[in-house]
Design an enzyme around this catalytic site. Structure first.
Site, short mmCIF file in Angstrom:
data_model
loop_
_atom_site.label_atom_id
_atom_site.label_comp_id
_atom_site.label_asym_id
_atom_site.label_seq_id
_atom_site.Cartn_x
_atom_site.Cartn_y
_atom_site.Cartn_z
N HIS A 193 47.88 39.88 32.22
CA HIS A 193 46.43 39.85 32.05
C HIS A 193 46.10 40.86 30.96
CE1 HIS A 193 45.47 37.98 36.08
NE2 HIS A 193 46.69 38.45 36.34
N ASN A 243 50.82 41.17 37.84
CA ASN A 243 51.01 41.17 39.28
C ASN A 243 52.36 40.53 39.60
OD1 ASN A 243 48.42 42.25 39.84
ND2 ASN A 243 47.53 40.23 39.47
N GLY A 295 50.11 40.96 44.53
CA GLY A 295 48.95 40.08 44.48
C GLY A 295 49.07 38.94 43.50
N HIS A 302 53.04 36.19 33.81
CA HIS A 302 51.92 36.36 32.89
C HIS A 302 51.45 37.80 32.85
CE1 HIS A 302 50.35 35.31 36.88
NE2 HIS A 302 49.33 36.11 36.61
P1 5GP Z 1 47.68 36.46 39.32
O1 5GP Z 1 46.93 36.83 40.56
O2 5GP Z 1 48.75 35.43 39.57
O3 5GP Z 1 48.17 37.66 38.57
O4 5GP Z 1 46.59 35.84 38.35
C1 5GP Z 1 46.39 34.48 38.19
C2 5GP Z 1 45.14 34.32 37.35
O5 5GP Z 1 45.07 32.97 36.93
C3 5GP Z 1 43.83 34.64 38.07
O6 5GP Z 1 43.14 35.68 37.37
C4 5GP Z 1 43.07 33.31 38.04
O7 5GP Z 1 41.68 33.49 37.83
C5 5GP Z 1 43.72 32.58 36.88
N1 5GP Z 1 43.70 31.14 36.99
C6 5GP Z 1 43.96 30.39 38.11
N2 5GP Z 1 43.89 29.08 37.84
C7 5GP Z 1 43.56 28.99 36.51
C8 5GP Z 1 43.36 27.87 35.65
O8 5GP Z 1 43.45 26.71 36.03
N3 5GP Z 1 43.06 28.16 34.36
C9 5GP Z 1 42.95 29.45 33.89
N4 5GP Z 1 42.67 29.62 32.60
N5 5GP Z 1 43.17 30.52 34.69
C10 5GP Z 1 43.44 30.29 35.99
#
Ligand code: 5GP
Length: 120
Positions: free
Chosen positions: A108, A93, A99, A106
């Site tokens: 996923h 993302n 989003g 990162h």
């Molecule tokens: P984004 O929306 O930025 O692509 O995804 C961020 C991801 O980080 C989300 O899927 C969320 O569940 C995950 N996430 C948020 N805080 C933490 C955390 O403290 N530890 C881990 N392992 N994942 C996290």
């Protein structure tokens, strides 16, 4: 926008917040997402400070970029979901419309079951 050193993944990299580690080397850290959207939901992050894919591609060294991609292949092999096995999906993302919640680049990795529609 400058890199926010207090984002949650920066804290994980500094060891201030724990994570369930999958894999780590000189360039990357991989760990389970705390709010898994699929049976297997793992994140792969570079150790250096990049906000998103654009920032990473513009600023990272060729070595870092290669190592990041190789780490993804390594992780999916470890999880037994490589292209030779069940397969998987990667997703990144970027920004507001993308989003992105955590402003540290990162990918996923989703797997372990049918991932379903590409975008919902
Ligand atoms: P984004 O929306 O930025 O692509 O995804 C961020 C991801 O980080 C989300 O899927 C969320 O569940 C995950 N996430 C948020 N805080 C933490 C955390 O403290 N530890 C881990 N392992 N994942 C996290």
């Amino acid at each position: 926008m400058s890199y926010d050193k207090n984002n949650i993944f920066a804290k994980i990299l500094r060891g201030e917040i724990p994570c369930k580690k999958v894999y780590e080397n000189e360039y990357v850290l991989s760990f389970y997402d705390t709010n898994p959207k699929k049976k297997i939901h793992v994140l792969v992050i570079p150790k250096n400070e990049y906000i998103d894919l654009d920032d990473f591609t513009n600023k990272a060294s060729d070595k870092e970029i290669v190592e990041f991609n190789k780490a993804i292949l390594h992780v999916v092999k470890m999880l037994k979901i490589s292209s030779h096995e069940r397969g998987y999906r990667v997703l990144s993302n970027i920004g507001k419309d993308g989003g992105q919640e955590v402003p540290h680049f990162h990918y996923h990795i989703f797997g372990g079951e049918q991932i379903g529609k590409m975008v919902v």
